[in-house]
Design a protein around this motif. Sequence first.
Motif, PDB file in Angstrom:
ATOM      1  N   SER A  28       0.617  -1.220  -0.142  1.00  9.49           N
ATOM      2  CA  SER A  28       0.310  -0.169   0.430  1.00  9.49           C
ATOM      3  C   SER A  28       0.646   1.690  -0.033  1.00  9.49           C
ATOM      4  N   ASP A  78       2.838   2.222   2.649  1.00  9.24           N
ATOM      5  CA  ASP A  78       2.492   2.260   4.210  1.00  9.24           C
ATOM      6  C   ASP A  78       2.829   0.344   4.457  1.00  9.24           C
ATOM      7  N   LYS A 112       1.662  -0.132   8.752  1.00  8.18           N
ATOM      8  CA  LYS A 112       0.564  -0.551   8.194  1.00  8.18           C
ATOM      9  C   LYS A 112      -0.105  -1.757   7.251  1.00  8.18           C
ATOM     10  N   ASP A 113       0.699  -2.631   6.450  1.00  8.72           N
ATOM     11  CA  ASP A 113       1.071  -3.490   5.785  1.00  8.72           C
ATOM     12  C   ASP A 113       0.767  -4.892   6.976  1.00  8.72           C
ATOM     13  N   LEU A 154      -2.406  -5.207   9.135  1.00  8.60           N
ATOM     14  CA  LEU A 154      -2.881  -5.224   9.345  1.00  8.60           C
ATOM     15  C   LEU A 154      -3.056  -6.580   8.672  1.00  8.60           C
ATOM     16  N   GLU A 208      -8.715  -7.498   5.271  1.00  6.20           N
ATOM     17  CA  GLU A 208      -7.627  -7.488   6.300  1.00  6.20           C
ATOM     18  C   GLU A 208      -7.584  -8.773   7.606  1.00  6.20           C
ATOM     19  N   THR A 265      -1.164  -2.720  17.165  1.00  3.94           N
ATOM     20  CA  THR A 265      -2.872  -2.390  15.972  1.00  3.94           C
ATOM     21  C   THR A 265      -3.338  -1.491  16.528  1.00  3.94           C
ATOM     22  N   LEU A 277      -3.060   2.081  14.822  1.00  2.00           N
ATOM     23  CA  LEU A 277      -3.466   2.524  14.106  1.00  2.00           C
ATOM     24  C   LEU A 277      -5.255   3.013  14.559  1.00  2.00           C
ATOM     25  N   ASN A 334      -7.905   1.692  14.753  1.00  2.00           N
ATOM     26  CA  ASN A 334      -8.629   1.236  13.764  1.00  2.00           C
ATOM     27  C   ASN A 334      -9.919   0.037  14.727  1.00  2.00           C
TER      28      ASN A 334
END
Length: 428
Positions: free
Chosen positions: A86, A88, A91-92, A95, A127, A297, A301, A303
């Motif tokens: 992506s 990033d 982040k990869d 996720l 994800e 995470t 993030l 999230n």
Amino acid sequence: MNILKKLSISILKRILLILAASAIGLILLYGVFSIPVKNMMPHAKASSETLCEEGLFPTKFTDDTRSKLDNFTDALMIQNAIHPSSGDTLKDVLLVNHMAYTDSMIPTDDLATETSTPLPKEGTSSEYMRYWHGYLLFLKPLLLIMDYSGIRILNLVLQVVLILLLLFSMKKRGLTRFLLPFLVSWLAVSPWVLPFSMQLSTVYYIALISTNILLLFWPRIRNNVYLFFCLLGLLTSYFDYLTWPLITLGLPLIFYILMEETDRIKTLKTACSDTFLICINWGVGYGCMWAMKWVITELILHNGALTQAVGAAAYRSSAESDIPGSSVNALMVWKENISCTIYPLFVILFTVCFLILALQIFRNRSGLLERLKPRIIIPLIFTAVLPLLWYGVIKNHSFVHPYLTFRSLWISYLSVLCLIATLKRSGN
């Protein structure tokens, strides 16, 4: 005061171990996620052809649950490995995305679409962030040089080598009388099936490697046994999905108990305490390492990773089944898993092994009471029931996925046969 100080130091060591493992784990994954996925695509495509030809849950050699392969998850693992960056990388890593091209989740079809030519233009990134996916440390580099069929051949070679090394290590450490119990109980897991599945093999490798290390480096491991099992727990959490993780505790624990048989100073209380603390340390490593992925995470993030993971964990340990409105209990889970190990070859060989050991004990029954060692027998009995306790706690997962979880019963069968074998004379 001295006890408090020791306890504080012990807790601090484990905190530092888990923090260090989490940091190293992230760094290593960051490194393999930096490998260009385009170089993996030719082997991913060849892998897809094999997986699509076989289907999601094919059986190998026999048409029953114990021979079932998890191509569903293996295809997903390859999808995770080849997902495009992506931009990033961190982040990869957190996720661990894979591509989905339909509403229904069929990884073999999605992998075929993802590796098709020309490349598909439409797809959705999904994800899978609640696991560490440590297997990608090996899978990504392997896909650069071989496809799924090649990985299966590599699995076969490595697993045979590790079993032979373990047999050699047992002989070297004076555990010759446990060779037959080991080989017979080993059949309970249908070991001929394991090389064909990456999903099934992950914890198998950890269990075999760790047991070999325990035997080959016994004096050092014995002096640091609690940290050793804590490390095994966190490695299991790092590399594995939720498959049959208990084997990474049970198999080396049995050999630890057997190696301690010659310690005449050890009391029953100390032996039981050691066994219990080993299980606690493994559980701390396993649970805390898993939770670290959720926490990291969420912190980076924001999230909802923590909420999602806790919800999934609660569901897998619930009494719900995958059939709406139905529930399961411990007896149902035990029956479902034990039935997977009941097949003619294993039943016959297990019975023959049991009778051979019993006959040898009867023929050499003089001095039997001296060989009856509660400090060995009681820990082995406790170890034997560990899978049943696990099934009773992780009910949903153990009932829905018996083709994964039944293999933990290797611990029970090996413990029972080893218990009988301890009553033999050492020279028999």
